[in-house]
Design an enzyme around this catalytic site. Structure first.
Site, PDB file in Angstrom:
ATOM      1  N   GLU A 214     -40.101 -18.309  76.749  1.00 11.11           N
ATOM      2  CA  GLU A 214     -40.198 -19.696  76.295  1.00 11.11           C
ATOM      3  C   GLU A 214     -38.856 -20.408  76.287  1.00 11.11           C
ATOM      4  O   GLU A 214     -37.810 -19.790  76.143  1.00 11.11           O
ATOM      5  CB  GLU A 214     -40.668 -19.726  74.840  1.00 11.11           C
TER       6      GLU A 214
ATOM      7  N   CYS B 278     -33.269 -25.142  73.997  1.00  9.95           N
ATOM      8  CA  CYS B 278     -33.198 -23.784  73.453  1.00  9.95           C
ATOM      9  C   CYS B 278     -33.768 -22.828  74.504  1.00  9.95           C
ATOM     10  O   CYS B 278     -34.909 -22.994  74.937  1.00  9.95           O
ATOM     11  CB  CYS B 278     -34.032 -23.748  72.171  1.00  9.95           C
TER      12      CYS B 278
ATOM     13  N   CYS C  89     -39.513 -11.839  62.734  1.00 11.20           N
ATOM     14  CA  CYS C  89     -39.471 -12.517  64.034  1.00 11.20           C
ATOM     15  C   CYS C  89     -40.631 -12.109  64.924  1.00 11.20           C
ATOM     16  O   CYS C  89     -40.874 -10.923  65.148  1.00 11.20           O
ATOM     17  CB  CYS C  89     -38.146 -12.206  64.732  1.00 11.20           C
TER      18      CYS C  89
ATOM     19  N   CYS D 150     -37.343  -8.391  72.538  1.00 15.45           N
ATOM     20  CA  CYS D 150     -36.042  -8.155  71.913  1.00 15.45           C
ATOM     21  C   CYS D 150     -36.044  -6.764  71.294  1.00 15.45           C
ATOM     22  O   CYS D 150     -37.039  -6.320  70.751  1.00 15.45           O
ATOM     23  CB  CYS D 150     -35.793  -9.203  70.831  1.00 15.45           C
TER      24      CYS D 150
ATOM     25  N   CYS E 283     -39.559 -19.502  68.009  1.00 15.66           N
ATOM     26  CA  CYS E 283     -39.657 -18.853  69.306  1.00 15.66           C
ATOM     27  C   CYS E 283     -40.554 -17.632  69.271  1.00 15.66           C
ATOM     28  O   CYS E 283     -40.604 -16.906  68.310  1.00 15.66           O
ATOM     29  CB  CYS E 283     -38.276 -18.519  69.823  1.00 15.66           C
TER      30      CYS E 283
ATOM     31  N   CYS F  87     -36.230  -7.659  64.225  1.00 18.41           N
ATOM     32  CA  CYS F  87     -36.182  -8.263  62.894  1.00 18.41           C
ATOM     33  C   CYS F  87     -37.600  -8.401  62.325  1.00 18.41           C
ATOM     34  O   CYS F  87     -38.538  -8.741  63.043  1.00 18.41           O
ATOM     35  CB  CYS F  87     -35.515  -9.629  62.958  1.00 18.41           C
TER      36      CYS F  87
END
Ligand code: SAH
Ligand code: SF4
Length: 355
Positions: free
Chosen positions: A87, A113, A127, A120, A344, A124
């Site tokens: 994204e 952005c 997230c 990832c 995101c 986290c």
């Protein structure tokens, strides 16, 4: 053929393509006129166009979904060659303003952005990007192409100023090579000419890589996703804190070269009843003592299945006032595009649910 022309700085391209002045022309077609095929590069000889077609790609990303927000922000879902999606968001920071005669008084201000990885590794707890794990790094070209396509899609003039934040999906310092390289491509005066001080790299705090980024002296701004002021809580929210604790991040930031007028931004994601108390504000103040810092408070943006909650505005404001009254610059991030699955990872997630 894995290379794309967007993988290269103009100097690199000039070494590959003869005569080298053609690199400047190619840059202009790519980054001023946003062409998507070599055939459209009208002032290049056919032989060179053929050579380029054989050796390089241009069409790296496909726009598969666009969501418009009421505040003028637009969120893009891009499909990569291998079917993965990432994204990017075009944020309208200020709308265009007109004089009474209809001429433009102030131009619109844009920030884009962008993503640097599919998924990832950092994981986290709050997230959504982390939930689907890590797939792969993006290439320089795939990072560059997000901005190029968004400028094209919105007919944003080549020399309009625009800011870039590496705050989409992924951890930029875990893909430092492609990220730093993309920063150089963005900054090229013969290309998009987005000066390094208009670019911000946001990291979850890989201290050793912060030092490394600093040594590269790119001139970019640094943002640290701090989110917690004691190691115990930070480890729960961000497991990376076990490898790089808060003090190591502070030490790395102190070594980071800063443009005279600039400050390091500390992002603090505020989660209701987790870190929204004034004791945390007090600790944050002392942690940042002696650092040219500014704090950006972010409202946690909830999504289906998360245990965390959005904080109360009154607690946000109290937190902010505590800091500003004591001389620490602190802003509250406006939740742009809240109506378009803003944080995101959320657009991609919605899309998966729809399938
Ligand atoms: N990996 C980098 C950059 C991408 S994340 C980093 O962590 O800094 C960009 C920002 O979005 C981070 O500050 C992150 O904490 C924040 N973020 C993640 N999930 C969020 C959510 N649900 N609501 C609001 N912000 C979120
Ligand atoms: Fe990765 Fe940043 Fe999400 Fe953490 S907040 S999982 S570092 S993208």
């Amino acid at each position: 053929m894995d290379n794309s022309v967007q993988d290269y700085t103009r100097e690199e391209l000039a070494q590959k393509i003869k005569p080298s002045f053609r690199a400047k022309q190619i840059y202009s077609w790519l980054y001023h006129k946003y062409v998507t095929s070599f055939d459209d590069m009208k002032n290049l000889p056919q032989s060179l166009k053929d050579e380029l077609k054989q050796n390089y790609r241009i069409d790296l990303l496909k726009i598969v979904k666009v969501e418009d927000s009421l505040d003028g922000s637009r969120k893009y879902l891009f499909e990569l060659d291998d079917g993965n999606t990432v994204e990017a968001v075009l944020l309208l920071m200020k709308k265009e303003q007109y004089h009474e005669d209809g001429t433009i008084k102030h131009q619109a201000k844009y920030t884009v952005c962008i993503s640097c990885q599919v998924g990832c590794k950092v994981g986290c707890a709050f997230c959504l990007t982390a939930k689907s794990g890590f797939m792969r790094n993006l290439t320089t070209g795939e990072i560059v192409e997000q901005i190029r396509l968004i400028k094209k899609d919105n007919s944003i003039d080549a020399n309009r100023r625009l800011n870039i934040v590496y705050m989409g999906m992924g951890e930029p310092l875990d893909n430092l090579e492609a990220v730093s390289h993309s920063s150089r491509v963005f900054a090229d005066p013969d290309g998009m000419a987005i000066a390094p001080h208009r670019q911000t790299i946001s990291t979850s705090g890989l201290s050793s890589k912060i030092v490394k980024l600093g040594k590269m002296d790119l001139g970019v701004n640094l943002a640290i996703s701090l989110h917690a002021v004691d190691d115990e809580l930070r480890e729960k929210l961000m497991p990376i804190n076990k490898a790089y604790n808060i003090q190591s991040i502070i030490d790395a930031v102190k070594q980071f070269p800063l443009n005279q007028r600039k400050r390091v931004m500390f992002e603090y994601l505020v989660i209701k009843d987790v870190n929204d108390d004034l004791k945390s504000a007090k600790r944050l103040l002392s942690l940042l003592d002696g650092i040219k810092a500014k704090v950006n408070l972010i409202y946690f943006n909830p999504y289906g299945g998360t245990e965390f909650k959005r904080p109360n505005p009154k607690d946000m404001i109290a937190f902010q006032e505590y800091l500003t009254k004591r001389g620490l610059l602190c802003t509250i991030r406006e939740s742009k595009g809240l109506d378009i699955s803003a944080a995101c990872g959320q657009l991609r997630d919605n899309e998966k649910d729809n399938k």
